[in-house]
Design an enzyme around this catalytic site. Structure first.
Site, PDB file in Angstrom:
ATOM      1  N   CYS A  38       0.906  -1.176  -0.001  1.00 57.68           N
ATOM      2  CA  CYS A  38      -0.001   0.052   0.139  1.00 57.68           C
ATOM      3  C   CYS A  38       0.784   1.379   0.016  1.00 57.68           C
ATOM      4  O   CYS A  38       1.782   1.370   0.598  1.00 57.68           O
ATOM      5  CB  CYS A  38      -0.884  -0.330   1.333  1.00 57.68           C
ATOM      6  SG  CYS A  38      -1.949   1.349   1.367  1.00 57.68           S
ATOM      7  N   SER A  40       0.532   3.952   1.626  1.00 57.50           N
ATOM      8  CA  SER A  40       0.530   4.553   3.029  1.00 57.50           C
ATOM      9  C   SER A  40       1.930   4.372   3.543  1.00 57.50           C
ATOM     10  O   SER A  40       2.584   5.058   4.236  1.00 57.50           O
ATOM     11  CB  SER A  40      -0.640   4.099   3.837  1.00 57.50           C
ATOM     12  OG  SER A  40      -1.979   4.492   3.418  1.00 57.50           O
ATOM     13  N   HIS A  43       4.359   6.381   2.299  1.00 52.90           N
ATOM     14  CA  HIS A  43       4.521   7.578   2.977  1.00 52.90           C
ATOM     15  C   HIS A  43       5.402   7.569   4.384  1.00 52.90           C
ATOM     16  O   HIS A  43       6.327   8.642   4.422  1.00 52.90           O
ATOM     17  CB  HIS A  43       3.154   8.038   3.445  1.00 52.90           C
ATOM     18  CG  HIS A  43       2.248   8.651   2.322  1.00 52.90           C
ATOM     19  ND1 HIS A  43       2.796   9.467   1.628  1.00 52.90           N
ATOM     20  CD2 HIS A  43       1.039   8.318   1.872  1.00 52.90           C
ATOM     21  CE1 HIS A  43       1.681   9.943   0.534  1.00 52.90           C
ATOM     22  NE2 HIS A  43       0.804   9.165   0.879  1.00 52.90           N
ATOM     23  N   HIS A  59       0.562  -2.893   6.876  1.00 49.63           N
ATOM     24  CA  HIS A  59      -0.945  -2.955   7.616  1.00 49.63           C
ATOM     25  C   HIS A  59      -2.012  -3.344   6.829  1.00 49.63           C
ATOM     26  O   HIS A  59      -3.047  -3.346   7.343  1.00 49.63           O
ATOM     27  CB  HIS A  59      -1.028  -1.206   7.930  1.00 49.63           C
ATOM     28  CG  HIS A  59      -1.327  -0.589   6.459  1.00 49.63           C
ATOM     29  ND1 HIS A  59      -0.414  -0.015   5.737  1.00 49.63           N
ATOM     30  CD2 HIS A  59      -2.644  -0.281   6.052  1.00 49.63           C
ATOM     31  CE1 HIS A  59      -0.935   0.488   4.709  1.00 49.63           C
ATOM     32  NE2 HIS A  59      -2.168   0.371   4.639  1.00 49.63           N
ATOM     33  N   CYS A 166      -7.865  -3.087   3.375  1.00 56.64           N
ATOM     34  CA  CYS A 166      -7.590  -1.806   3.280  1.00 56.64           C
ATOM     35  C   CYS A 166      -7.749  -1.034   2.022  1.00 56.64           C
ATOM     36  O   CYS A 166      -8.714  -0.564   1.856  1.00 56.64           O
ATOM     37  CB  CYS A 166      -6.014  -1.468   3.184  1.00 56.64           C
ATOM     38  SG  CYS A 166      -5.451   0.079   3.265  1.00 56.64           S
TER      39      CYS A 166
END
Length: 392
Positions: A38, A40, A43, A59, A166
């Site tokens: 992902c 995220s 990031h 996650h 997610c």
């Protein structure tokens, strides 16, 4: 166990032999079968989002329960589960009102880099290693709160289960929960990654039309058409405003930004017509903001809505989404991109950074043991929880 550790932002992940403590009270140990790649996590790797380091990342995971701590009632060893990066404490105002994505326990995990009690089960040579979002599934195994898992059918492929935790629930959830009145109305999706493509599927369930998808990678736009987009626009090669006006002269009534940068959010706000609604689901760098034309906001009654985790009640909606998948209503298998082993985690993120199509997944290099019998020494015999559980 092997795990991918981020020691400092803007450095590669390192595969280390990390110690994983047994689950404590209310906690579950999971053998990871699949983990989604992902944006995220990227990031945190780039330093756009701040987290407690060093940390095991990941996650978006799925696996099989190996053992459980004292007091666990929702799952048993051998159960197939999806991890969720927002726990459900069951008591706060958000959990009790059916909005567990905003559960206050999530703030504890973010602030401490631990589980819901603020402590960690991870260490390396005596040094504390933090959890990411209470999951840390870029690893062979993970200990998570019982409040952060959802039991699912073992018939669901692990790759599908992982991305549902997610990308899918974020995109489909935002469509079903915040864009549910879009039947027969034009909708614009900016960003054809896992979340944006999932939103396309959700909008198809609702009956939005036309569904316009914007991206900068032709292969992603082609995949968007496969999962239900009626029109696609490459914003690098085509004039975005002109193309939207050609397809929908009065402007779409709905738009979703799945990218999370000022330019795409502005495009979404400027693209929707009078009384249009923009749903923002993409995360950006900490402190990022964008300008909103005040007169257009007021005079045209435009709306901008933020959505975390699809604004979903995950305990209820994840099983429903998987039911729709098994019934052939959601072609989630089309979202699966390239498959990598844990040792290839940096290659996976390099591919994501350069426009990979579909949702890449990390799979174990060896088959996952079967923990569904008591022949494994880690099996703990407890009464099996019912498949359907209370909302809290």
């Amino acid at each position: 166990m092997k795990a991918a550790v981020l020691f400092e932002a803007r450095t590669p992940l390192r595969i280390e032999d990390v110690k994983l403590d047994p689950p404590g009270r209310g906690e579950v140990r999971i053998r990871i079968q699949a983990a989604g790649v992902c944006h995220s996590d990227l990031h945190y790797m780039n330093g756009d989002l701040n987290g407690k380091l060093p940390a095991v990342l990941g996650h978006e995971g799925a696996g099989v329960v190996v053992s459980v701590g004292e007091g666990v009632t929702r799952v048993s060893p051998g159960d197939s589960v999806i991890t969720t990066w927002r726990p459900r404490c069951g008591d706060c105002e958000f959990c009790t009102s059916g909005r567990p994505a905003l559960c206050v326990a999530g703030k504890v995990q973010a602030a401490t880099g631990g589980l819901v009690d603020g402590t960690s089960r991870l260490s390396l040579n005596g040094q504390k290693i933090h959890h990411l979002m209470g999951v840390s599934c870029f690893a062979e195994e993970s200990v998570v709160s019982e409040r952060s898992v959802i039991r699912i059918s073992p018939e669901i492929p692990p790759e599908i289960a992982a991305i549902t935790g997610c990308a899918v629930i974020t995109g489909v959830g935002a469509a079903l929960n915040l864009m549910k009145d879009s039947t027969g109305e034009a909708a614009l999706i900016i960003g054809a990654g896992g979340v944006g493509l999932s939103a396309v599927m959700g909008l198809n369930l609702i009956g939005a039309h036309p569904i316009i998808v914007v991206d900068t990678v032709d292969a992603r736009l082609e995949l968007a058409r496969e999962v239900g987009a009626t029109h696609t626009i490459n914003s690098v090669k085509q004039d975005l405003a002109a193309e939207i006006a050609r397809i929908c002269p009065s402007g779409p009534k709905w738009a979703m930004d799945a990218v999370g940068i000022p330019a795409t959010l502005s495009q979404a706000v400027n693209s929707v017509g009078t009384s249009g609604t923009v749903v923002a689901v993409g995360l950006g760098k900490t402190g990022t903001s964008f300008e909103v034309p005040v007169n257009a906001l007021v005079q045209q009654e435009k709306r901008i809505i933020g959505s975390l985790y699809g604004s979903s009640n995950t305990l209820v909606q994840v099983p429903k989404i998987l039911d729709l998948y098994t019934a052939g209503k959601l072609p989630l298998e089309k979202l699966i991109g390239e498959r990598f082993e844990l040792s290839q985690i940096n290659e996976a993120y390099a591919a994501l950074s350069t426009g990979a199509t579909g949702r890449a997944v990390i799979l174990p290099s060896t088959p996952t043991p079967d923990y569904r019998t008591d022949s494994d020494p880690r099996f703990v015999e407890i009464s099996r929880a019912p498949l359907t559980t209370s909302l809290t």
